[in-house]
Design a protein around this motif. Sequence first.
Motif, short mmCIF file in Angstrom:
data_model
loop_
_atom_site.label_atom_id
_atom_site.label_comp_id
_atom_site.label_asym_id
_atom_site.label_seq_id
_atom_site.Cartn_x
_atom_site.Cartn_y
_atom_site.Cartn_z
N MET A 93 -4.02 -10.40 -15.75
CA MET A 93 -5.41 -10.34 -15.30
C MET A 93 -6.38 -10.55 -16.47
N ALA A 94 -6.05 -9.99 -17.62
CA ALA A 94 -6.90 -10.20 -18.80
C ALA A 94 -6.87 -11.66 -19.22
N ASP A 95 -5.70 -12.29 -19.11
CA ASP A 95 -5.55 -13.68 -19.53
C ASP A 95 -6.35 -14.63 -18.66
N ILE A 96 -6.40 -14.36 -17.34
CA ILE A 96 -7.11 -15.28 -16.44
C ILE A 96 -8.56 -14.83 -16.19
N GLY A 97 -8.95 -13.70 -16.75
CA GLY A 97 -10.33 -13.24 -16.62
C GLY A 97 -10.65 -12.58 -15.30
N ALA A 98 -9.68 -11.86 -14.72
CA ALA A 98 -9.88 -11.19 -13.43
C ALA A 98 -10.04 -9.68 -13.68
N GLU A 99 -11.18 -9.14 -13.33
CA GLU A 99 -11.45 -7.72 -13.57
C GLU A 99 -10.72 -6.85 -12.55
N THR A 100 -10.06 -5.82 -13.04
CA THR A 100 -9.33 -4.90 -12.17
C THR A 100 -9.34 -3.52 -12.81
N ILE A 123 2.26 1.52 -7.58
CA ILE A 123 1.10 1.44 -8.46
C ILE A 123 -0.07 0.92 -7.64
N ASP A 124 -1.26 1.49 -7.86
CA ASP A 124 -2.45 1.08 -7.11
C ASP A 124 -3.55 0.63 -8.06
N VAL A 125 -4.11 -0.53 -7.77
CA VAL A 125 -5.26 -1.03 -8.51
C VAL A 125 -6.29 -1.54 -7.51
N GLN A 126 -7.50 -1.73 -8.01
CA GLN A 126 -8.57 -2.26 -7.17
C GLN A 126 -9.26 -3.43 -7.85
N VAL A 127 -9.91 -4.27 -7.03
CA VAL A 127 -10.69 -5.39 -7.53
C VAL A 127 -11.95 -5.51 -6.67
N SER A 128 -12.88 -6.31 -7.12
CA SER A 128 -14.09 -6.57 -6.35
C SER A 128 -13.85 -7.73 -5.39
N GLU A 129 -14.79 -7.94 -4.46
CA GLU A 129 -14.69 -9.08 -3.53
C GLU A 129 -14.71 -10.40 -4.29
N LEU A 188 9.86 -4.15 -6.40
CA LEU A 188 8.76 -3.23 -6.65
C LEU A 188 7.45 -4.02 -6.76
N PHE A 189 6.34 -3.38 -6.41
CA PHE A 189 5.08 -4.12 -6.42
C PHE A 189 3.89 -3.22 -6.75
N ILE A 190 2.79 -3.89 -7.08
CA ILE A 190 1.49 -3.23 -7.25
C ILE A 190 0.64 -3.57 -6.04
N ASP A 191 0.06 -2.56 -5.40
CA ASP A 191 -0.89 -2.78 -4.31
C ASP A 191 -2.26 -3.07 -4.90
N ILE A 192 -2.87 -4.16 -4.45
CA ILE A 192 -4.20 -4.55 -4.91
C ILE A 192 -5.16 -4.45 -3.73
N SER A 193 -6.13 -3.56 -3.82
CA SER A 193 -7.11 -3.36 -2.75
C SER A 193 -8.49 -3.82 -3.22
N THR A 194 -9.28 -4.30 -2.28
CA THR A 194 -10.63 -4.80 -2.60
C THR A 194 -11.69 -3.76 -2.27
N VAL A 195 -12.57 -3.53 -3.22
CA VAL A 195 -13.73 -2.66 -2.99
C VAL A 195 -14.90 -3.56 -2.57
N ARG A 196 -15.47 -3.25 -1.41
CA ARG A 196 -16.51 -4.08 -0.81
C ARG A 196 -17.80 -3.29 -0.61
N ALA A 197 -18.90 -4.02 -0.54
CA ALA A 197 -20.16 -3.38 -0.18
C ALA A 197 -20.08 -2.91 1.26
#
Length: 297
Positions: A93-100, A123-129, A188-197
């Motif tokens: 994510m750091a390499d491609i410039g994706a904030e998480t 593992i749980d992480v979040q990202v923006s829309e 095994l995996f990481i769940d990626i959820s989106t935080v939305r307005a």
Amino acid sequence: MILDTAAKLCLAVLFLLSLSHHQIFARGDADFLDVRTNLDRDRSGKRGDPKDKYFHESVFHPHYDGRFAATQLGKEDRLPHLTALMQTFLATMADIGAETWIMHGTLLGWWWNQKILPWDSDIDVQVSERTIAFLAKFYNMTEYHFRLPGVKNGRTYLLEVNPHYTIRGIEDKLNVIDARWIDTETGLFIDISTVRANYTARAEGIEGALMCKDKHHYLERDIFPLRDSFFEGIHVKIPFEYASLLEEEYGKKALTLTTYEHHKFNTTSKLWEPMKNIGRPARKRPPSRRPPSIPVP
């Protein structure tokens, strides 16, 4: 051993070495035959799941992808795989410039010792829309191969985006996870959820209201601006009001209770260690722990 900032940054760079990828864009369900690696049959729950559900967890455990895994790993084997899963994801994510940023039980692990809790299997992480749209457009179904210390031939990870990520409402109960970072060797995996307005709440006067499809609700000031820290030896972002978010989700005791899941937190080694006498009840009034300091890279 405590690493200084320079050493930690060097460690992060090491995980970016020999990063190679190719892109495959998927419009529908990425089925077993499209992505399988070494299994002879699909062990996902696809046949029993509702037809509109995109991600199909394995039939033997909800935290494994049955397209890649045939069985669970033992705890001793699972934790190193989860650690590599986290490190490779954050480096990519750091390499491609994706904030998480990390959240839920993963953030709780950070609170205690900046490591994955030894009894966790996810593992749980979040990202923006904006970030999930960026990942879907340019990186969906991209595979990344990493050379890892002590791992012959390295490991391959798959970034898969749920096409239902465009559905914003919580009524899409079958697709609350918007993307996954999957270890194609273990499942095994990481769940990626989106935080939305949350436009409904904002219309009712709640300034900066946010939401996830998993029914978690936040305010912008709870999460932003993100703080910088380290997790499993690599740079990570954490929500601004991390302590209050953890208390709200898990209760105040989760931040002070030093015995849990047959483990005891060693305040000297800063590690969760297995308890020898598993049947012994946990102490009801453990000593409180001060909030962790946040190292700045």
